[in-house]
Design a protein around this motif. Structure first.
Motif, PDB file in Angstrom:
ATOM      1  N   UNK A 223       0.853  -1.202   0.000  1.00 19.88           N
ATOM      2  CA  UNK A 223       0.000   0.000   0.000  1.00 19.88           C
ATOM      3  C   UNK A 223       0.883   1.243   0.000  1.00 19.88           C
ATOM      4  N   UNK A 224       1.916   1.227   0.844  1.00 22.86           N
ATOM      5  CA  UNK A 224       2.791   2.399   0.968  1.00 22.86           C
ATOM      6  C   UNK A 224       3.738   2.517  -0.227  1.00 22.86           C
ATOM      7  N   UNK A 225       4.184   1.375  -0.777  1.00 21.84           N
ATOM      8  CA  UNK A 225       5.047   1.415  -1.968  1.00 21.84           C
ATOM      9  C   UNK A 225       4.327   1.999  -3.174  1.00 21.84           C
ATOM     10  N   UNK A 226       2.983   1.876  -3.181  1.00 20.97           N
ATOM     11  CA  UNK A 226       2.199   2.394  -4.308  1.00 20.97           C
ATOM     12  C   UNK A 226       1.790   3.854  -4.078  1.00 20.97           C
ATOM     13  N   UNK A 227       2.476   4.508  -3.139  1.00 25.05           N
ATOM     14  CA  UNK A 227       2.268   5.942  -2.880  1.00 25.05           C
ATOM     15  C   UNK A 227       0.847   6.273  -2.433  1.00 25.05           C
ATOM     16  N   UNK A 228       0.287   5.425  -1.567  1.00 24.76           N
ATOM     17  CA  UNK A 228      -1.023   5.714  -0.982  1.00 24.76           C
ATOM     18  C   UNK A 228      -0.891   6.385   0.398  1.00 24.76           C
ATOM     19  N   UNK A 229       0.321   6.854   0.727  1.00 24.83           N
ATOM     20  CA  UNK A 229       0.548   7.376   2.082  1.00 24.83           C
ATOM     21  C   UNK A 229      -0.385   8.546   2.402  1.00 24.83           C
ATOM     22  N   UNK A 230      -0.563   9.468   1.451  1.00 24.78           N
ATOM     23  CA  UNK A 230      -1.442  10.628   1.685  1.00 24.78           C
ATOM     24  C   UNK A 230      -2.871  10.175   1.949  1.00 24.78           C
ATOM     25  N   UNK A 231      -3.351   9.214   1.138  1.00 22.27           N
ATOM     26  CA  UNK A 231      -4.728   8.719   1.311  1.00 22.27           C
ATOM     27  C   UNK A 231      -4.895   8.020   2.659  1.00 22.27           C
ATOM     28  N   UNK A 232      -3.888   7.216   3.058  1.00 23.81           N
ATOM     29  CA  UNK A 232      -3.967   6.521   4.351  1.00 23.81           C
ATOM     30  C   UNK A 232      -4.020   7.542   5.482  1.00 23.81           C
ATOM     31  N   UNK A 233      -3.220   8.610   5.374  1.00 24.51           N
ATOM     32  CA  UNK A 233      -3.264   9.692   6.372  1.00 24.51           C
ATOM     33  C   UNK A 233      -4.670  10.269   6.502  1.00 24.51           C
ATOM     34  N   UNK A 234      -5.295  10.551   5.352  1.00 28.86           N
ATOM     35  CA  UNK A 234      -6.644  11.132   5.369  1.00 28.86           C
ATOM     36  C   UNK A 234      -7.640  10.195   6.038  1.00 28.86           C
ATOM     37  N   UNK A 235      -7.523   8.899   5.748  1.00 30.63           N
ATOM     38  CA  UNK A 235      -8.442   7.910   6.334  1.00 30.63           C
ATOM     39  C   UNK A 235      -8.247   7.831   7.845  1.00 30.63           C
ATOM     40  N   UNK A 236      -6.977   7.819   8.289  1.00 31.73           N
ATOM     41  CA  UNK A 236      -6.701   7.736   9.732  1.00 31.73           C
ATOM     42  C   UNK A 236      -7.274   8.931  10.495  1.00 31.73           C
ATOM     43  N   UNK A 237      -7.365  10.077   9.819  1.00 32.56           N
ATOM     44  CA  UNK A 237      -7.871  11.281  10.494  1.00 32.56           C
ATOM     45  C   UNK A 237      -9.382  11.271  10.682  1.00 32.56           C
ATOM     46  N   UNK A 238     -10.118  10.469   9.876  1.00 30.84           N
ATOM     47  CA  UNK A 238     -11.588  10.538   9.954  1.00 30.84           C
ATOM     48  C   UNK A 238     -12.221   9.275  10.546  1.00 30.84           C
ATOM     49  N   UNK A 239     -11.389   8.344  11.025  1.00 29.89           N
ATOM     50  CA  UNK A 239     -11.957   7.166  11.693  1.00 29.89           C
ATOM     51  C   UNK A 239     -11.667   7.257  13.192  1.00 29.89           C
ATOM     52  N   UNK A 240     -12.451   6.559  14.019  1.00 23.07           N
ATOM     53  CA  UNK A 240     -12.291   6.701  15.478  1.00 23.07           C
ATOM     54  C   UNK A 240     -10.913   6.241  15.956  1.00 23.07           C
ATOM     55  N   UNK A 241     -10.393   6.936  16.966  1.00 20.53           N
ATOM     56  CA  UNK A 241      -9.139   6.488  17.577  1.00 20.53           C
ATOM     57  C   UNK A 241      -9.385   5.257  18.442  1.00 20.53           C
ATOM     58  N   UNK A 242     -10.585   5.169  18.973  1.00 25.61           N
ATOM     59  CA  UNK A 242     -10.931   4.029  19.824  1.00 25.61           C
ATOM     60  C   UNK A 242     -11.402   2.883  18.926  1.00 25.61           C
ATOM     61  N   UNK A 243     -10.440   2.158  18.385  1.00 23.97           N
ATOM     62  CA  UNK A 243     -10.740   1.063  17.455  1.00 23.97           C
ATOM     63  C   UNK A 243      -9.642   0.020  17.604  1.00 23.97           C
ATOM     64  N   UNK A 244      -9.863  -1.143  16.986  1.00 22.23           N
ATOM     65  CA  UNK A 244      -8.821  -2.173  16.919  1.00 22.23           C
ATOM     66  C   UNK A 244      -8.185  -2.095  15.528  1.00 22.23           C
ATOM     67  N   UNK A 245      -6.858  -2.219  15.466  1.00 19.09           N
ATOM     68  CA  UNK A 245      -6.148  -2.107  14.197  1.00 19.09           C
ATOM     69  C   UNK A 245      -5.261  -3.323  13.978  1.00 19.09           C
ATOM     70  N   UNK A 246      -5.403  -3.932  12.789  1.00 18.42           N
ATOM     71  CA  UNK A 246      -4.558  -5.059  12.392  1.00 18.42           C
ATOM     72  C   UNK A 246      -3.752  -4.629  11.173  1.00 18.42           C
ATOM     73  N   UNK A 247      -2.432  -4.747  11.263  1.00 19.29           N
ATOM     74  CA  UNK A 247      -1.560  -4.363  10.153  1.00 19.29           C
ATOM     75  C   UNK A 247      -0.825  -5.626   9.696  1.00 19.29           C
ATOM     76  N   UNK A 248      -1.079  -6.041   8.466  1.00 22.28           N
ATOM     77  CA  UNK A 248      -0.424  -7.238   7.928  1.00 22.28           C
ATOM     78  C   UNK A 248       0.505  -6.846   6.789  1.00 22.28           C
ATOM     79  N   UNK A 249       1.697  -7.434   6.804  1.00 20.34           N
ATOM     80  CA  UNK A 249       2.699  -7.062   5.812  1.00 20.34           C
ATOM     81  C   UNK A 249       3.651  -8.230   5.589  1.00 20.34           C
TER      82      UNK A 249
END
Length: 453
Positions: free
Chosen positions: A180-206
């Motif tokens: 996701x990050x290699x395909x230059x989606x960093x700006x979009x991921x930033x925008x998404x992180x800003x509009x979803x709740x902080x009180x959530x569960x997050x799974x990062x697979x790589x």
């Protein structure tokens, strides 16, 4: 990657390593509820994979997860089962968001969620480019339980689709986060992180822990547990890996020889460019092979069509660019051929990971020309082993050259016709199946030769 206030600071801690435990015998042993165990059984998932053994119990405890695992390791099940179990405990719409780098992977993850959740009425929506935005807006208005999306199109809907938001979201999954990050989606991921709740569960697979992924971990996860199945780059044990050293001008003849020698298997043949993928597919079709292309210049519907025909075994040879090297689960790939050697050594791992999946055996054969020696040596260094040469009868290969040269001429003609037809339709998508059909005027007096294959 912008940190998210307090949660971002808390996530700056090193990820806790998950303890190695004796491998459970079933999904029930991992804490998965009966109705989901039955769904796993119906999908043919008898025994959990290593990443599932490590990640599922921790996820069911409500912890954030960083999952590092090789391709074909069962990552989708590792995040889908805990999400569905949490959904059973507290049903709500717009419950989980899964971000993926490619459209094909998004559809595949959706299929697994729908299959696992069919008995409990789970609805998912796939939000990706290449498909009409209006129909996606209607799907989002119905408030599905699970959204599987590529970052760019999701941001488009968050900014432009009236009434759509993710303020009630409980789970965020970033699958293939390194890509996701290699395909230059960093700006979009930033925008998404800003509009979803902080009180959530997050799974990062790589597959790999890059600096960008570590940065994303600090921004998005709180006190995560690290579930690592493989700490170094490696290929699965049941994969037989070979190379062939060949003159560049005879690559097509060697490909035809191998497809004949290993006839009866299903093949994925990786090419470096969209044009070479299309050309090689035309060449093989002219020689009577059931070959079909998959590349980024095809429309989304045609890409899915190619994939489905190959999955259904209606075609035995799938010619692909690296759009198909990661994430796609095609259970019956017997042989992977690196027709064009990958320029990035890590892509080799992902390509050959299309075969020998879920405990099955498989073969990979890498073509090495006089121009590829250094790239091949890098691959051997990365995987930590010297590959054996695939046994070849060079005299038999040379006997094919005349017929292959004829097929090459036909392929060039068809590519030209295809290009002209596309231009005359003002840039509309070409009909790939039609373009790959052998033209009657070309096939006319040549049937006997082509049938020899």
């Amino acid at each position: 990657m912008a940190a998210e206030g307090e949660s971002g600071k808390a996530a700056g801690l090193e990820a806790e390593e998950v303890p190695v435990v004796e491998e459970p015998r079933s999904f029930k042993d991992l804490g998965v509820t009966d109705v989901l165990c039955e769904a796993c059984d119906q999908l043919g998932w008898k025994v959990p994979t290593k990443i599932q053994v490590e990640a599922i119990p921790v996820a069911l405890q409500g912890r954030d997860i960083i999952g590092l695992a090789e391709t074909g390791s069962g990552k989708t099940g590792a995040f889908a089962l805990p999400i569905l179990q949490a959904l059973l405990d507290a049903p709500q719409r717009l419950f989980a968001l899964v971000l993926t780098p490619t459209r094909e992977l998004a559809f595949q993850i959706s299929e697994q969620f729908e299959a696992l959740g069919s008995s409990i009425g789970v609805h998912s929506a796939v939000i990706v480019g290449g498909i009409d935005s209006m129909s996606q807006s209607l799907a989002l208005a119905k408030k599905p339980h699970i959204i599987i999306a590529t970052p760019g199109r999701l941001v488009d809907h968050l900014e432009n689709t009236k009434g759509f938001n993710l303020r009630a979201l409980k789970f965020l999954v970033m699958d293939e986060a390194d890509r996701i990050l290699n395909m230059d989606f960093e700006t979009e991921v930033d925008k998404i992180l800003k509009v979803i709740p902080r009180d959530r569960k997050t799974f990062l697979f790589s597959a790999t822990m890059t600096k960008q992924v570590q940065k994303l971990q600090r921004a998005a996860l709180k006190n995560p547990v690290k579930c690592a199945v493989s700490s170094k780059y490696q290929t699965v044990e049941k994969l037989q890996q070979y190379y062939i050293f060949i003159p560049s001008k005879f690559k097509d003849s060697y490909l035809v020889y191998i497809l004949n020698e290993l006839a009866g298997n299903s093949f994925m043949v990786f090419c470096s460019t969209c044009n070479n993928t299309q050309r090689t597919a035309l060449l093989l079709r002219n020689l009577g092979f059931t070959a079909i292309p998959l590349h980024g210049q095809m429309s989304q519907n045609k890409r899915l069509g190619s994939l489905n025909k190959f999955k259904a075994k209606a075609r035995s040879v799938l010619l692909a660019t690296d759009v198909a090297s990661r994430g796609l689960d095609i259970p019956h790939v017997d042989v992977v051929i690196n027709f064009d050697i990958p320029t990035h050594s890590k892509d080799y791992i992902h390509r050959v990971g299309r075969t020998a999946r879920a405990g099955r055996s498989g073969k990979s054969i890498t073509f090495v020309t006089q121009y590829d020696v250094e790239l091949f040596q890098r691959i051997e260094h990365l995987i930590g082993k010297k590959l054996p040469a695939f046994p070849m009868q060079e005299e038999e290969v040379m006997m094919l050259t005349e017929r292959v040269a004829e097929a090459q001429r036909f392929a060039r003609m068809e590519l030209r016709e295809q290009g002209e037809k596309k231009r005359s339709r003002n840039g509309d998508d070409d009909d790939t199946e039609e373009a790959l059909g052998v033209r009657k005027k070309v096939a006319g007096g040549k049937k006997k030769k082509r049938k020899a294959f």
